[in-house]
Design a protein around this motif. Structure first.
Motif, short mmCIF file in Angstrom:
data_model
loop_
_atom_site.label_atom_id
_atom_site.label_comp_id
_atom_site.label_asym_id
_atom_site.label_seq_id
_atom_site.Cartn_x
_atom_site.Cartn_y
_atom_site.Cartn_z
N MET A 204 5.89 12.78 6.52
CA MET A 204 5.55 12.31 7.85
C MET A 204 4.04 12.13 7.97
SD MET A 204 8.37 11.79 9.27
CE MET A 204 7.87 11.49 10.96
N SER B 220 12.36 -1.51 0.48
CA SER B 220 11.71 -0.20 0.60
C SER B 220 11.15 0.29 -0.73
CB SER B 220 12.72 0.83 1.15
OG SER B 220 13.86 0.91 0.31
N GLU C 233 5.13 6.78 -0.02
CA GLU C 233 6.41 7.37 0.36
C GLU C 233 6.33 8.05 1.72
OE1 GLU C 233 9.30 6.85 -1.25
OE2 GLU C 233 8.01 5.51 -2.41
N ASP C 234 5.19 8.60 2.03
CA ASP C 234 4.98 9.23 3.33
C ASP C 234 5.04 8.17 4.43
OD1 ASP C 234 4.51 11.48 4.93
OD2 ASP C 234 2.36 11.07 5.00
N THR D 246 8.64 7.03 4.85
CA THR D 246 9.42 8.02 5.60
C THR D 246 9.18 7.86 7.10
OG1 THR D 246 9.40 9.61 3.78
CG2 THR D 246 9.78 10.49 5.99
N LEU E 119 11.01 4.65 8.27
CA LEU E 119 12.46 4.85 8.33
C LEU E 119 12.85 5.80 9.46
CD1 LEU E 119 13.42 5.06 4.54
CD2 LEU E 119 13.51 3.08 6.08
N GLY E 120 11.97 6.76 9.73
CA GLY E 120 12.22 7.65 10.87
C GLY E 120 12.22 6.88 12.18
N ALA F 213 17.36 3.96 6.10
CA ALA F 213 17.12 4.96 7.15
C ALA F 213 18.30 5.92 7.27
CB ALA F 213 16.87 4.26 8.49
N GLN G 48 18.58 8.80 4.68
CA GLN G 48 17.78 10.02 4.77
C GLN G 48 18.13 10.82 6.03
OE1 GLN G 48 13.61 8.86 4.98
NE2 GLN G 48 13.73 8.71 7.21
#
Length: 222
Positions: free
Chosen positions: A1, A30, A57-58, A61, A64-65, A115, A118
């Motif tokens: 995050m 992605s 990747e952060d 994430t 996708l969050g 999304a 995860q």
């Protein structure tokens, strides 16, 4: 995050950066989208980017969050149903709301599968836990299987069905037209997809030897 410094940016700036990243991930995938091109398009230096995120990747994430959050808002919280008919009506309405959202948000459509991949824990699982609890209360869902196992398996079945339906939407098997303008063919395909999902859920949720009791199997009615 995102790192704390990102959270201290003005909301408009946060949304701009995440919006640019979402478009790049949606367009290029992605796994293939370039981190350097994303931060360049967002107008931030590489040094500043690493103050906001630990890396590519952060950032992914975080994107996708955001997609998952919008899907959950489109779905809406599960509200206990008054009876079995309303239970199935609410479930169909939620599925319809998700489809409507994806029709009008192509970036979310492109990234929805990633999304959901995860989303094993947290709000997404909580939604299915509320669904199963309510279904058991109403007698729609069997009670001879552990609640947690039913939640896990239900979420997995819906996840698999979503992946299949999303692939069809992206490849044009079910054209992503707005609900108000969906063609009869596309509407029939969406109805067929939904009926297959309901059939899977009815089979899984019914106790051994019990007949499906949702009262909404329109395919059988025809």
């Amino acid at each position: 995050m995102p790192l704390p410094r990102f959270d201290r940016l003005p909301v408009e700036r946060q949304e701009l950066i995440l919006g640019v990243a979402r478009r790049h991930f949606a367009e290029h995938g992605s796994e293939a989208a370039s981190y350097n091109k994303i931060i360049e398009a967002a107008g931030i230096s590489k040094t500043a980017a690493y103050h906001y995120f630990d890396g590519r990747e952060d950032l992914l994430t975080a994107v996708l969050g955001g997609v998952l959050g919008r899907l959950l808002r489109a779905l809406g919280p599960w509200v206990p149903a008054r009876d079995e008919a309303e239970f199935w009506s609410r479930l169909e309405a939620g599925a319809g709301a998700l489809v409507a959202h994806l029709h009008t948000h192509p970036d979310d459509l492109a990234l929805a599968d990633a999304a959901l991949g995860q989303a094993d824990d947290g709000p997404w699982r909580d939604w299915f836990a509320a669904l199963v609890t309510d279904g058991q209360r109403l007698g729609v869902i069997r009670t001879d299987v552990d609640h947690g196992l039913l939640v896990t398996v239900t979420a997995a079945v819906v996840r698999a069905a979503d992946s299949w339906a999303l692939a069809r939407m992206r490849t044009g098997a079910a054209p992503p037209a707005a609900p108000a303008t969906t063609s009869p063919i596309a509407a029939a395909e969406q109805e067929e997809s939904a009926q297959q999902l309901w059939s899977l859920l009815r089979s899984m949720w019914s106790a051994p030897g019990a007949a499906g009791r949702d009262g909404k199997d329109r395919a059988d009615a025809r």
